[in-house]
Scaffold this motif. Structure first.
Motif, PDB file in Angstrom:
ATOM      1  N   PRO A 248     -13.523  58.960  13.798  1.00  0.00           N
ATOM      2  CA  PRO A 248     -13.509  57.512  13.964  1.00  0.00           C
ATOM      3  C   PRO A 248     -13.956  56.754  12.718  1.00  0.00           C
ATOM      4  O   PRO A 248     -13.486  55.646  12.464  1.00  0.00           O
ATOM      5  N   GLN A 249     -14.845  57.350  11.944  1.00  0.00           N
ATOM      6  CA  GLN A 249     -15.335  56.650  10.759  1.00  0.00           C
ATOM      7  C   GLN A 249     -14.222  56.461   9.736  1.00  0.00           C
ATOM      8  O   GLN A 249     -14.090  55.392   9.134  1.00  0.00           O
ATOM      9  N   THR A 250     -13.427  57.504   9.525  1.00  0.00           N
ATOM     10  CA  THR A 250     -12.329  57.401   8.569  1.00  0.00           C
ATOM     11  C   THR A 250     -11.354  56.308   8.981  1.00  0.00           C
ATOM     12  O   THR A 250     -10.918  55.493   8.151  1.00  0.00           O
ATOM     13  N   LEU A 251     -11.018  56.273  10.246  1.00  0.00           N
ATOM     14  CA  LEU A 251     -10.127  55.233  10.762  1.00  0.00           C
ATOM     15  C   LEU A 251     -10.712  53.853  10.534  1.00  0.00           C
ATOM     16  O   LEU A 251     -10.001  52.899  10.200  1.00  0.00           O
ATOM     17  N   GLY A 252     -12.014  53.738  10.689  1.00  0.00           N
ATOM     18  CA  GLY A 252     -12.665  52.442  10.622  1.00  0.00           C
ATOM     19  C   GLY A 252     -12.487  51.726   9.301  1.00  0.00           C
ATOM     20  O   GLY A 252     -12.422  50.488   9.266  1.00  0.00           O
ATOM     21  N   TYR A 253     -12.373  52.450   8.193  1.00  0.00           N
ATOM     22  CA  TYR A 253     -12.243  51.783   6.902  1.00  0.00           C
ATOM     23  C   TYR A 253     -10.982  50.935   6.844  1.00  0.00           C
ATOM     24  O   TYR A 253     -11.005  49.788   6.379  1.00  0.00           O
ATOM     25  N   GLY A 254      -9.889  51.475   7.313  1.00  0.00           N
ATOM     26  CA  GLY A 254      -8.637  50.723   7.288  1.00  0.00           C
ATOM     27  C   GLY A 254      -8.644  49.559   8.254  1.00  0.00           C
ATOM     28  O   GLY A 254      -8.241  48.443   7.906  1.00  0.00           O
ATOM     29  N   LEU A 255      -9.110  49.803   9.483  1.00  0.00           N
ATOM     30  CA  LEU A 255      -9.065  48.751  10.498  1.00  0.00           C
ATOM     31  C   LEU A 255     -10.077  47.653  10.224  1.00  0.00           C
ATOM     32  O   LEU A 255      -9.847  46.485  10.565  1.00  0.00           O
ATOM     33  N   ALA A 256     -11.219  47.985   9.615  1.00  0.00           N
ATOM     34  CA  ALA A 256     -12.218  46.975   9.297  1.00  0.00           C
ATOM     35  C   ALA A 256     -11.784  46.086   8.129  1.00  0.00           C
ATOM     36  O   ALA A 256     -12.270  44.974   7.981  1.00  0.00           O
ATOM     37  N   ASP A 257     -10.845  46.566   7.321  1.00  0.00           N
ATOM     38  CA  ASP A 257     -10.428  45.839   6.124  1.00  0.00           C
ATOM     39  C   ASP A 257      -9.130  45.061   6.330  1.00  0.00           C
ATOM     40  O   ASP A 257      -8.880  44.094   5.617  1.00  0.00           O
ATOM     41  N   SER A 258      -8.319  45.466   7.314  1.00  0.00           N
ATOM     42  CA  SER A 258      -7.007  44.849   7.494  1.00  0.00           C
ATOM     43  C   SER A 258      -6.859  44.299   8.897  1.00  0.00           C
ATOM     44  O   SER A 258      -6.746  45.066   9.854  1.00  0.00           O
ATOM     45  N   PRO A 259      -6.818  42.982   9.056  1.00  0.00           N
ATOM     46  CA  PRO A 259      -6.606  42.442  10.400  1.00  0.00           C
ATOM     47  C   PRO A 259      -5.264  42.845  10.991  1.00  0.00           C
ATOM     48  O   PRO A 259      -5.164  43.082  12.194  1.00  0.00           O
ATOM     49  N   VAL A 260      -4.231  42.942  10.170  1.00  0.00           N
ATOM     50  CA  VAL A 260      -2.931  43.364  10.682  1.00  0.00           C
ATOM     51  C   VAL A 260      -2.983  44.823  11.133  1.00  0.00           C
ATOM     52  O   VAL A 260      -2.388  45.197  12.151  1.00  0.00           O
ATOM     53  N   GLY A 261      -3.730  45.650  10.408  1.00  0.00           N
ATOM     54  CA  GLY A 261      -3.902  47.030  10.848  1.00  0.00           C
ATOM     55  C   GLY A 261      -4.607  47.097  12.196  1.00  0.00           C
ATOM     56  O   GLY A 261      -4.208  47.836  13.093  1.00  0.00           O
TER      57      GLY A 261
END
Length: 382
Positions: A248-261
């Motif tokens: 979950p942590q790895t996923l979080g970097y992308g989702l926390a940085d990109s609202p569209v993601g």
């Protein structure tokens, strides 16, 4: 440790909303899916055109303050339980003898799912119903979700949440209460029903977790369809759960940085799990979809919400449920059951109904049917 219950108001700073719009406008888009123009445009995930159209609305036409005001129109609070701050809505019925009930959401949902049903549940007389069906409604945000605290150590899985919810209801002065939930809310509700029964009237779930108990050759068409649906989930729909339950942590970097993601990660599930005939906008409005997505974005809870999968997805509890129970099966639910399968786990099953419309987000998609089911279920338990 304090048992204080503190009033809470949502007030998102305008700079966060401005930052959201700016990030959306500067999105770097992927190339278009290779199934564009086919009869299954969502097969590889949220289509580029659908994502761009919804993102444009989010950045230029969507009004967060509308749903913020709706949430703030209900009494909201926070309290610390087992060292963690928990956010919840607590709406008392005008009927003093109403039955207290705790409603629990799941992923990728939030308390927003229940906004349409709180009024009819708390004040049925004002919505054409019987005052005898009234509830005092408590709607918590799961740990790591929305305005509840984010756990900073391991251990906040389903068993601990179930124990916390019992403490929450007792702290509110409810010595006798019911519990309802779907998705993770179902697991929490059934954990209360299996392990925290001293004050429990009964449980209702719209995603019952049972193990199919019939040989394939003896299954009814409905049971065979349920098994086929589970097979589809495992082969084509469960990738998110593998990622969230392992990294979950790895996923979080992308989702926390990109609202569209973050938007696409969530809205794809509303396409897959609602009764929408291939387009989530047939089940919910664009604003309703974005209300829920915005909760995740504005509270930066992509990683913290996903960690519940790391804690509990591989440790599902199928303990027997002996308290009074009720099940509502919506046709586009991820996991469905027949009554005979359900009775292998629920020994006091008082209400079982199969509905004609609706999916995984029952209260959000089909609020009238959801309210009717909850009322009917707990009439057998009050």
């Amino acid at each position: 440790m304090t048992d204080e219950i503190v009033p809470f108001t949502i007030d998102v700073p305008q700079e966060q909303l401005d930052d959201l719009a700016n990030r959306i406008r500067h999105t770097r888009w992927p190339d278009q899916e290779t199934v564009a123009g086919t009869d299954e445009p969502w097969k590889q995930g949220m289509p580029l055109r659908a994502a761009q159209e919804l993102a444009l609305h989010w950045s230029s036409g969507y009004d967060w303050r509308r749903v913020e005001a709706t949430l703030n129109s209900f009494p909201q609070f926070r309290t610390v339980i087992d060292g963690l701050g928990i956010h919840f809505l607590h709406v008392r019925s005008p009927q003093e003898d109403a039955l207290p009930i705790v409603l629990t959401h799941g992923w990728p949902g939030s308390v927003v799912e229940f906004l349409k049903v709180i009024g009819p549940l708390t004040d049925p007389a004002a919505h054409g119903g019987d005052p005898a069906d009234a509830f005092h409604v408590v709607v918590p945000s799961l740990p790591g979700y929305a305005w509840s605290d984010k756990p900073d150590h391991t251990g906040w899985g389903v068993p601990r949440i179930a124990a916390a919810w019992e403490q929450l209801m007792l702290r509110l002065g409810y010595d006798r209460f019911g519990a309802q939930g779907g998705d993770w809310g179902s697991m929490v509700t059934l954990a209360i029903g299996a392990h925290h029964t001293d004050h429990l009237v009964g449980v209702h779930t719209n995603m019952p977790l049972v193990i199919p108990s019939t040989p394939p050759e003896e299954m009814t068409p409905t049971e065979a369809a349920a098994v086929a649906g589970l097979d589809h989930y495992m082969n084509w729909d469960g990738g998110y759960s593998t990622q969230q339950s392992t990294r979950p942590q790895t996923l979080g970097y992308g989702l926390a940085d990109s609202p569209v993601g973050q938007m696409a990660w969530i809205v794809e599930k509303f396409w897959s799990w609602t009764d929408c005939d291939g387009d989530p906008l047939n089940a919910l409005t664009a604003d309703e979809l974005l209300d829920n997505v915005s909760v995740y974005w504005l509270t930066n809870s992509a990683a913290s919400s996903a960690r519940l999968y790391w804690e509990s997805f591989k440790h599902v509890d199928f303990s027997p449920i002996e308290v009074p129970s009720a099940i509502s099966v919506f046709p586009h639910e991820i996991f469905r059951t027949s009554r005979r399968w359900a009775e292998t786990r629920f020994s006091d099953l008082r209400h079982f109904d199969e509905l004609e419309r609706g999916g995984h987000f029952a209260a959000f998609e089909q609020p009238e049917a959801f309210v009717s089911q909850v009322r009917s279920a707990f009439r057998t338990m009050r």
